[in-house]
Enzyme design. Structure first.
Site, short mmCIF file in Angstrom:
data_model
loop_
_atom_site.label_atom_id
_atom_site.label_comp_id
_atom_site.label_asym_id
_atom_site.label_seq_id
_atom_site.Cartn_x
_atom_site.Cartn_y
_atom_site.Cartn_z
CB SER A 126 -0.96 0.01 1.20
OG SER A 126 -0.25 0.20 2.39
CE LYS A 163 -3.70 2.45 4.30
NZ LYS A 163 -2.77 1.33 4.69
#
Lengths: 213, 213
Positions: A126, A163
């Site tokens: 990710s 993130k």
DNA sequence: ATAAACACTGTTTTTTATAACAGTATATAA
DNA sequence: TTATATACTGTTATAAAAAACAGTGTTTAT
């Protein structure tokens, strides 16, 4: 000495982080921006109170004249030499509780800016666009907020993931650095809201070596 | 890295002392007062030069925005266990000759598979697709060949660069991990053929921390 | 001899940051 | 219920600091 209130502690934390990241303290306006105060006086009065409690020293008339007491700064730095690698995080337990620690990374903390550091195994793709690959070991500094747009370690259930974090007017947006991943958006009201547990400081990659990490 | 001139060192010393004593850096005017400069520009130009030599970071437009870069590495001491970071490689000299060594990375060699290791600063984006970014420190194991398709450190002139290496029937192909970069192909006969000096083992990334690595 | 880097002077403008004032709303304790 | 402390809004003034010019000598290397 009286203790800081919750709000004062938040502001103090912010100043400590800023100082460590930038080498100089934030200006009152930068504090204001970060907390979204409409008035500069909100900052002033908070600073005055924190100063009265002895955690900072204010230099009147000087730009950026906030002196953080060194005791506070050194408290943040852990004395252990190795950086602990944290696996799954048991519910309710502090992140650095012993049962969460998978391994130790024997490298100097100063390399990654010092402070209370821990490490995470990166799983998945990710964050490939940020050059963070599956199998990398990410170094994280423990703190409960990050600047908008910085990469943070976020606790989702039992797992910590990396993130890019955007906090805007009551909503938390977690952005993966991968075009195939959608952003995650949470409202402040939601029960299962993720918690920022640290700031991404860098990586150590030994992948392809079958290493012990 | 170029060394500071005597005057620049004086000014840098002053800033370091001030920072230690006050918890924040001096403003340009405070520097000016201390040295008795008639013009603010005297300070500005000195700061610009010191910044160019990498000892400070200037934050344009910010009051007191001088970030002193503490030499974390020298504080950590240099042992023979550390991995040397190699800069430009003087012609004819062995890679690990002392004059080529820029700095030392104090992390255990075992992490990167042991052997004769050295490190390189990554410049440019030619390996982004492999998750190797500009500013990363790449760990290399000294050896003169790599397996086909592995990433190797290759000496081109005085500089070592990372490329994916393919050796097929007398021709050497260096492939960048970036769609915008063309492959380099050399024939064995060519005089100026590049030399493989090591195998890519991994990276250490501390970018964005203003570290001295 | 000529450039190039260094170490400055001198002036003006703009931006950044602090200060000083007068208020509002809320909780908590005496 | 009356302080008292906290946590702010809102406005204006002023000081502090940085930036942007255009210059002058001096040394050092080529």
């Amino acid at each position: 000495m009286k203790e800081l209130t919750a709000r004062q502690a938040e502001i103090h934390d912010f100043m400590v982080c800023w100082q460590r990241d930038n080498g100089f303290p934030p200006s009152q306006e930068e504090i204001r921006d970060h907390f979204g105060f409409a008035s500069p006086n909100a900052v002033r009065s908070h600073l005055a109170l924190i100063a009265k409690k002895g955690l900072i020293c204010l230099n009147a008339g000087k730009a950026r004249g906030i002196q953080l007491k060194t005791s506070t700064l050194s408290e943040m730095g852990s004395s252990d030499k190795s950086i602990p690698i944290v696996g799954t995080i048991a519910a309710g337990e502090p992140i650095l509780a012993e049962q969460n620690i998978e391994n130790l990374l024997p490298i100097p903390r100063a390399l990654f800016g010092g402070g209370e550091l821990f490490a995470l195994h990166v799983k998945g793709d990710s964050m490939v666009q940020a050059g963070i690959l599956n199998g990398d070991v990410a170094i994280i500094r423990k703190q409960s907020h990050v600047e908008n747009g910085e990469i943070g370690a976020v606790l989702l259930g039992q797992d910590a993931t990396l993130k890019r974090v955007f906090l805007t007017s009551g909503s938390l947006r977690l952005k993966a650095e991968n075009p195939t991943c959608d952003d995650l958006v949470y409202n402040e009201s939601s029960i299962e809201s993720p918690r920022v547990i640290g700031r991404y400081q860098g990586i150590v990659r030994t992948s392809g070596l079958g290493s012990v990490l």
